[in-house]
Design a protein around this motif. Structure first.
Motif, PDB file in Angstrom:
ATOM      1  N   VAL A 128      -3.170  12.697  -3.455  1.00 63.97           N
ATOM      2  CA  VAL A 128      -2.965  11.653  -4.471  1.00 63.97           C
ATOM      3  C   VAL A 128      -4.181  11.435  -5.366  1.00 63.97           C
ATOM      4  O   VAL A 128      -4.061  10.812  -6.424  1.00 63.97           O
ATOM      5  CB  VAL A 128      -2.537  10.306  -3.833  1.00 63.97           C
ATOM      6  N   ALA A 129      -5.337  11.915  -4.943  1.00 68.98           N
ATOM      7  CA  ALA A 129      -6.530  11.747  -5.794  1.00 68.98           C
ATOM      8  C   ALA A 129      -7.560  12.791  -5.397  1.00 68.98           C
ATOM      9  O   ALA A 129      -7.495  13.365  -4.306  1.00 68.98           O
ATOM     10  CB  ALA A 129      -7.104  10.344  -5.654  1.00 68.98           C
ATOM     11  N   GLN A 163      -5.657   2.524   6.490  1.00 63.61           N
ATOM     12  CA  GLN A 163      -4.262   2.333   6.897  1.00 63.61           C
ATOM     13  C   GLN A 163      -3.351   3.430   6.332  1.00 63.61           C
ATOM     14  O   GLN A 163      -2.564   4.020   7.067  1.00 63.61           O
ATOM     15  CB  GLN A 163      -3.781   0.939   6.470  1.00 63.61           C
ATOM     16  N   GLU A 164      -3.460   3.713   5.030  1.00 64.10           N
ATOM     17  CA  GLU A 164      -2.579   4.721   4.417  1.00 64.10           C
ATOM     18  C   GLU A 164      -3.347   5.874   3.781  1.00 64.10           C
ATOM     19  O   GLU A 164      -2.759   6.874   3.403  1.00 64.10           O
ATOM     20  CB  GLU A 164      -1.702   4.093   3.313  1.00 64.10           C
ATOM     21  N   HIS A 165      -4.659   5.702   3.587  1.00 62.39           N
ATOM     22  CA  HIS A 165      -5.477   6.737   2.949  1.00 62.39           C
ATOM     23  C   HIS A 165      -6.103   7.655   3.996  1.00 62.39           C
ATOM     24  O   HIS A 165      -6.584   7.181   5.017  1.00 62.39           O
ATOM     25  CB  HIS A 165      -6.698   6.154   2.225  1.00 62.39           C
ATOM     26  N   TYR A 170      -2.213  10.850   0.879  1.00 61.10           N
ATOM     27  CA  TYR A 170      -1.345   9.792   1.400  1.00 61.10           C
ATOM     28  C   TYR A 170      -1.094  10.194   2.848  1.00 61.10           C
ATOM     29  O   TYR A 170      -0.366  11.152   3.122  1.00 61.10           O
ATOM     30  CB  TYR A 170      -0.068   9.737   0.567  1.00 61.10           C
ATOM     31  N   SER A 224       0.798  -1.226   0.000  1.00 59.00           N
ATOM     32  CA  SER A 224       0.000   0.000   0.000  1.00 59.00           C
ATOM     33  C   SER A 224       0.832   1.278   0.000  1.00 59.00           C
ATOM     34  O   SER A 224       0.289   2.366   0.165  1.00 59.00           O
ATOM     35  CB  SER A 224      -0.963   0.003   1.191  1.00 59.00           C
ATOM     36  N   SER A 225       2.129   1.148  -0.177  1.00 60.90           N
ATOM     37  CA  SER A 225       2.947   2.363  -0.293  1.00 60.90           C
ATOM     38  C   SER A 225       4.219   2.022  -1.053  1.00 60.90           C
ATOM     39  O   SER A 225       4.619   0.852  -1.128  1.00 60.90           O
ATOM     40  CB  SER A 225       3.304   2.928   1.087  1.00 60.90           C
ATOM     41  N   LEU A 226       4.832   3.052  -1.588  1.00 63.88           N
ATOM     42  CA  LEU A 226       6.097   2.838  -2.299  1.00 63.88           C
ATOM     43  C   LEU A 226       7.206   2.456  -1.319  1.00 63.88           C
ATOM     44  O   LEU A 226       8.111   1.698  -1.659  1.00 63.88           O
ATOM     45  CB  LEU A 226       6.455   4.081  -3.112  1.00 63.88           C
ATOM     46  N   VAL A 256      -8.163  12.823  -1.689  1.00 67.46           N
ATOM     47  CA  VAL A 256      -7.552  11.665  -1.044  1.00 67.46           C
ATOM     48  C   VAL A 256      -6.085  12.005  -0.795  1.00 67.46           C
ATOM     49  O   VAL A 256      -5.383  12.448  -1.712  1.00 67.46           O
ATOM     50  CB  VAL A 256      -7.660  10.406  -1.938  1.00 67.46           C
ATOM     51  N   ALA A 304      -1.073  -0.922  -4.491  1.00 68.70           N
ATOM     52  CA  ALA A 304      -2.533  -0.761  -4.556  1.00 68.70           C
ATOM     53  C   ALA A 304      -2.938   0.491  -3.782  1.00 68.70           C
ATOM     54  O   ALA A 304      -3.639   0.435  -2.768  1.00 68.70           O
ATOM     55  CB  ALA A 304      -3.219  -2.005  -4.011  1.00 68.70           C
ATOM     56  N   PHE A 305      -2.499   1.621  -4.276  1.00 71.69           N
ATOM     57  CA  PHE A 305      -2.732   2.922  -3.646  1.00 71.69           C
ATOM     58  C   PHE A 305      -2.565   3.946  -4.770  1.00 71.69           C
ATOM     59  O   PHE A 305      -1.665   3.795  -5.606  1.00 71.69           O
ATOM     60  CB  PHE A 305      -1.690   3.147  -2.536  1.00 71.69           C
ATOM     61  N   PRO A 306      -3.400   5.008  -4.797  1.00 72.20           N
ATOM     62  CA  PRO A 306      -3.259   5.991  -5.872  1.00 72.20           C
ATOM     63  C   PRO A 306      -1.819   6.502  -5.955  1.00 72.20           C
ATOM     64  O   PRO A 306      -1.240   6.880  -4.938  1.00 72.20           O
ATOM     65  CB  PRO A 306      -4.209   7.124  -5.436  1.00 72.20           C
ATOM     66  N   THR A 307      -1.263   6.488  -7.141  1.00 68.18           N
ATOM     67  CA  THR A 307       0.162   6.804  -7.293  1.00 68.18           C
ATOM     68  C   THR A 307       0.509   8.190  -6.754  1.00 68.18           C
ATOM     69  O   THR A 307      -0.104   9.188  -7.125  1.00 68.18           O
ATOM     70  CB  THR A 307       0.569   6.689  -8.769  1.00 68.18           C
ATOM     71  N   LYS A 316       6.339  12.287   1.289  1.00 69.81           N
ATOM     72  CA  LYS A 316       5.380  11.386   1.933  1.00 69.81           C
ATOM     73  C   LYS A 316       4.963  11.969   3.278  1.00 69.81           C
ATOM     74  O   LYS A 316       5.487  13.011   3.678  1.00 69.81           O
ATOM     75  CB  LYS A 316       5.930   9.976   2.054  1.00 69.81           C
TER      76      LYS A 316
END
Lengths: 371, 371
Positions: B263-264, B319-321, B275, A68-70, B273, A86-89, B13
């Motif tokens: 990110v979105a 978790q990450e969003h 990160y 879920s992250s880079l 959205v 699997a997370f918006p780039t 990040k």
């Protein structure tokens, strides 16, 4: 209840225990299910975040993963050659994207033209592109109805030699609000209908289109995967109380638990105070019959833990304190200096704050975050 | 709203920002208040968990601290010689206790005879003992009415040459459920009444008895400290949205904020959205006019951040969003790749998961948990 230090002698502070046998059974069950439905199995590693636990999947022939992250992709790229983020780039991490893309098969998730246009001018190595589709959760992704926008995304991808469109990716996170099997099955059926419509529309143009679907409740419960090529569940590796409440797993399947020292007792309110707070469990909670629960105490056994102790649960968490409600009849069984074992509400979050594991066989296992 | 990377160029990040100027003002305000009331100031370092930030306190003459675990005491013992572990003593960590007690003035918190009896036979070096008193919070500590039990504790302490009773320690955590100044003042007055009764009872027997009181709301708001010798607030160093809701601070006093990439964007629901999820903010939240809030977005300025942007807040965290609700009129001001700044709900928990800081002057600051 055992007395001070009779077992788990090394445990002196909050410790995340991992029952490898339960964990392997969870992995094997999902591997079998994927095989039975002829699905590519791309487990999401955001739950365990550990190279060592990743090895356990390799033994079952798993060779592709989701993260879920880079940062997580970076960590796992040491041992995995095909990783989907699997997370918006996040275009701000273009340097990491380019570095990883030069080393492994990197699959990015795209849901807007802005990030694509940025990638188009900044990519130095080839990446695969999943387009994220919203099948009803309403967190991220493009609506299946919005094919005009999907087309504009695909036009950009197709125009860039360093990007290849490989499929549609969905996450039915709305299954997390289900409490029954039929609720999850309904969501799964609705998702399949939407995603199959999309597949029908685009499958002539893109012959090897992958439909990738991922959420632990659907993957655990549904037996309907028509049109799906790949599943990406994550939490199933450990499960937890939240998933058990949803219906994804039996309580016996939960493969992680917190071991916490008892530091104080309050008989008048039948509460024990443990060293183990929000920084150890995370603050995720569930409501059961109107009661807020941050964890459930289980029986200690010689090899790990057994059944849930009735009406014995973490009722509140401060930074380092946990307050455990205990039936008055059991109160005197607990002693200052005992280590009690507690099933977590949300294993992904608990792992993230605990940063490492101790298996019930005494092995230390590290994660991305281990100091 | 600035565009991609125009400022904070290093941020790619989720990053915990620290405004040192605001932080120093918070420290100075509490130092002055302690002086004005002739109180010993023993700040609780569980919030910032950083040796470097600890140095900022030394510049104000602070030489005693409180922490909430022996691990934290261990970390700070490199630079601090007088540390109170304001948490019920965890006897399983006796080795750490003995090692620290041989190196520094270690003040332990005791609330039961079991742990005392264990210490009596296992201590190898001298420790000071605070007896924890419950003034109404109901989490830990002995009721002020239960003087028979307090006496039995003091009898054990007095019988052990390696232990010295130095005072009573309280934490009025129930101020956290206040929303008005008078609510906090009432709790403070009630606490003072209880603790002064206790002091009257024991002050003849123990001439240098210390009454130590600690919670950020009381220490920030109350001007009544009759009979108190020492204060131990922690959160005040940064404050946060939760403390601001309680009334402890102005929103401008909040000294930490999360910087998160966009990110979105989803115009149809006016949401962006980011990160930045539960593993970055923690899952603590507050309810404001019926709405659940996980953070509030602030204006970006050249030197850090400015005022809160109306009706712009984190409405949910995975978790990450993070999902940020934005007024439709402002929606187009946000661009994919922007870094937005968000005030956290509970700074202690956010610091704990983020593990390090970036000051608005560009300095990296580490904590106990920094990798």
């Amino acid at each position: 209840m055992k007395t001070v230090l009779q077992e788990f002698k090394a445990i002196t502070k909050p410790t995340l225990l991992l029952d490898k046998t339960k964990c392997l059974a969870n992995i094997e069950r999902m591997v079998s299910k994927a095989k039975r439905h002829q699905l590519q199995f791309r487990p999401h590693f955001k739950t365990h975040q550990s190279l060592e636990i990743g090895e356990w999947f390799k033994a079952y022939g798993v060779d592709k993963i989701a993260v879920s992250s880079l940062s997580m992709a970076d960590y796992f790229s040491k041992e995995w050659n095909d990783i989907t983020v699997a997370f918006p780039t996040n275009i701000l991490e273009i340097e990491t994207i380019n570095r990883l893309a030069s080393q492994i098969t990197l699959n990015l998730t795209i849901e807007n033209t802005e990030s694509l246009n940025y990638l188009k001018t900044h990519l130095r190595h080839k990446v695969n592109v999943f387009v994220q589709i919203d099948v009803g959760y309403g967190r991220t992704g493009i609506s299946t109805e919005n094919t005009a926008y999907i087309d504009s995304i695909l036009t950009i991808v197709d125009s860039c030699p360093l990007m290849e469109f490989i499929g549609f990716l969905t996450h039915s996170g709305h299954t997390y609000s289900c409490k029954t099997k039929s609720c999850i099955e309904n969501i799964q059926n609705q998702s399949l209908k939407l995603i199959n419509n999309l597949q029908n529309k685009y499958s002539n143009r893109y012959r090897n289109l992958i439909i990738s679907l991922g959420d632990t409740p659907s993957c655990s419960i549904s037996e309907e995967f028509y049109g799906v090529d790949e599943i990406r569940p994550g939490n199933f590796v450990f499960y937890d109380l939240m998933q058990q409440q949803i219906g994804s797993n039996a309580i016996e399947d939960i493969a992680v638990a917190m071991a916490c020292p008892v530091v104080a007792k309050h008989k008048n309110r039948s509460e024990i105070v443990i060293y183990g707070g929000g920084i150890h469990f995370s603050k995720d909670r569930l409501i059961e019959n109107g009661t807020t629960i941050y964890g459930k105490v289980v029986e200690r056994t010689k090899t790990g833990w057994g059944k849930v102790l009735a009406n014995t649960f973490v009722k509140s968490l401060s930074q380092e304190h946990g307050i455990v409600k205990v039936p008055p009849i059991d109160f005197d069984k607990y002693t200052i200096g005992d280590v009690i074992i507690i099933l977590p509400v949300h294993s992904c979050m608990t792992v993230d704050v605990m940063k490492s594991y101790l298996t019930t066989e005494g092995e230390q296992i590290s994660t991305l975050f281990t100091l």
